[in-house]
Motif scaffolding. Structure first.
Motif, PDB file in Angstrom:
ATOM      1  N   ILE A  59     -18.682  12.174  11.391  1.00  0.00           N
ATOM      2  CA  ILE A  59     -17.600  11.069  10.524  1.00  0.00           C
ATOM      3  C   ILE A  59     -17.858  11.528   9.167  1.00  0.00           C
ATOM      4  O   ILE A  59     -16.768  11.172   8.320  1.00  0.00           O
ATOM      5  N   TRP A  60     -18.634  12.591   8.733  1.00  0.00           N
ATOM      6  CA  TRP A  60     -18.686  12.722   7.217  1.00  0.00           C
ATOM      7  C   TRP A  60     -17.427  13.551   6.583  1.00  0.00           C
ATOM      8  O   TRP A  60     -17.050  12.893   5.435  1.00  0.00           O
ATOM      9  N   PRO A  61     -16.928  14.331   7.372  1.00  0.00           N
ATOM     10  CA  PRO A  61     -15.421  14.827   6.645  1.00  0.00           C
ATOM     11  C   PRO A  61     -14.363  13.777   6.567  1.00  0.00           C
ATOM     12  O   PRO A  61     -13.640  13.680   5.529  1.00  0.00           O
ATOM     13  N   VAL A  62     -14.148  12.910   7.481  1.00  0.00           N
ATOM     14  CA  VAL A  62     -13.276  11.751   7.529  1.00  0.00           C
ATOM     15  C   VAL A  62     -13.768  10.866   6.367  1.00  0.00           C
ATOM     16  O   VAL A  62     -12.957  10.510   5.488  1.00  0.00           O
ATOM     17  N   PHE A  63     -14.940  10.453   6.122  1.00  0.00           N
ATOM     18  CA  PHE A  63     -15.607   9.631   5.061  1.00  0.00           C
ATOM     19  C   PHE A  63     -15.137  10.433   3.619  1.00  0.00           C
ATOM     20  O   PHE A  63     -14.704   9.706   2.712  1.00  0.00           O
ATOM     21  N   ILE A  64     -15.603  11.681   3.518  1.00  0.00           N
ATOM     22  CA  ILE A  64     -15.455  12.174   2.267  1.00  0.00           C
ATOM     23  C   ILE A  64     -13.809  12.321   1.953  1.00  0.00           C
ATOM     24  O   ILE A  64     -13.404  11.880   0.759  1.00  0.00           O
ATOM     25  N   GLY A  65     -13.142  12.796   2.939  1.00  0.00           N
ATOM     26  CA  GLY A  65     -11.622  12.787   2.442  1.00  0.00           C
ATOM     27  C   GLY A  65     -10.980  11.562   2.163  1.00  0.00           C
ATOM     28  O   GLY A  65      -9.951  11.250   1.222  1.00  0.00           O
ATOM     29  N   ALA A  66     -11.423  10.257   2.860  1.00  0.00           N
ATOM     30  CA  ALA A  66     -10.869   8.960   2.725  1.00  0.00           C
ATOM     31  C   ALA A  66     -11.479   8.398   1.406  1.00  0.00           C
ATOM     32  O   ALA A  66     -10.951   7.862   0.583  1.00  0.00           O
TER      33      ALA A  66
END
Length: 89
Positions: free
Chosen positions: A35-42
């Motif tokens: 989930i971290w890449p999605v969280f960072i991108g968002a």
């Protein structure tokens, strides 16, 4: 200053709940192994769009009175709402 921070946080937080961006982010999270890449991108996208909004607002208020900008924003939101309800947006 703290009042402005809290007010801004609450307005943006409530406005973003359940919108199409949040729904898309949830869908991306379901497709990702982490989930971290999605969280960072968002998070970066929200930060960048906020910076653009702040800079644009600061620039525009040098030339256009804030009351005019508020009225224009209200009209734009109403038009978008009408277009959304009519299925044209």
């Amino acid at each position: 200053m703290l009042k402005t921070i809290i007010t801004t946080f609450l307005i943006v937080f409530v406005a973003e709940l359940g919108d199409k961006t949040q729904l898309q982010t949830m869908l991306l999270a379901t497709q990702s192994k982490s989930i971290w890449p999605v969280f960072i991108g968002a998070s970066l996208a929200l930060i960048l769009s906020s910076i653009i909004g702040v800079l644009a607002g600061t620039f525009l208020t040098k030339y256009i009175p804030p009351s005019y900008l508020q009225n224009a924003a209200g009209v734009v939101f109403i038009v978008i709402g009408i277009l959304t309800l009519s299925g044209k947006f």
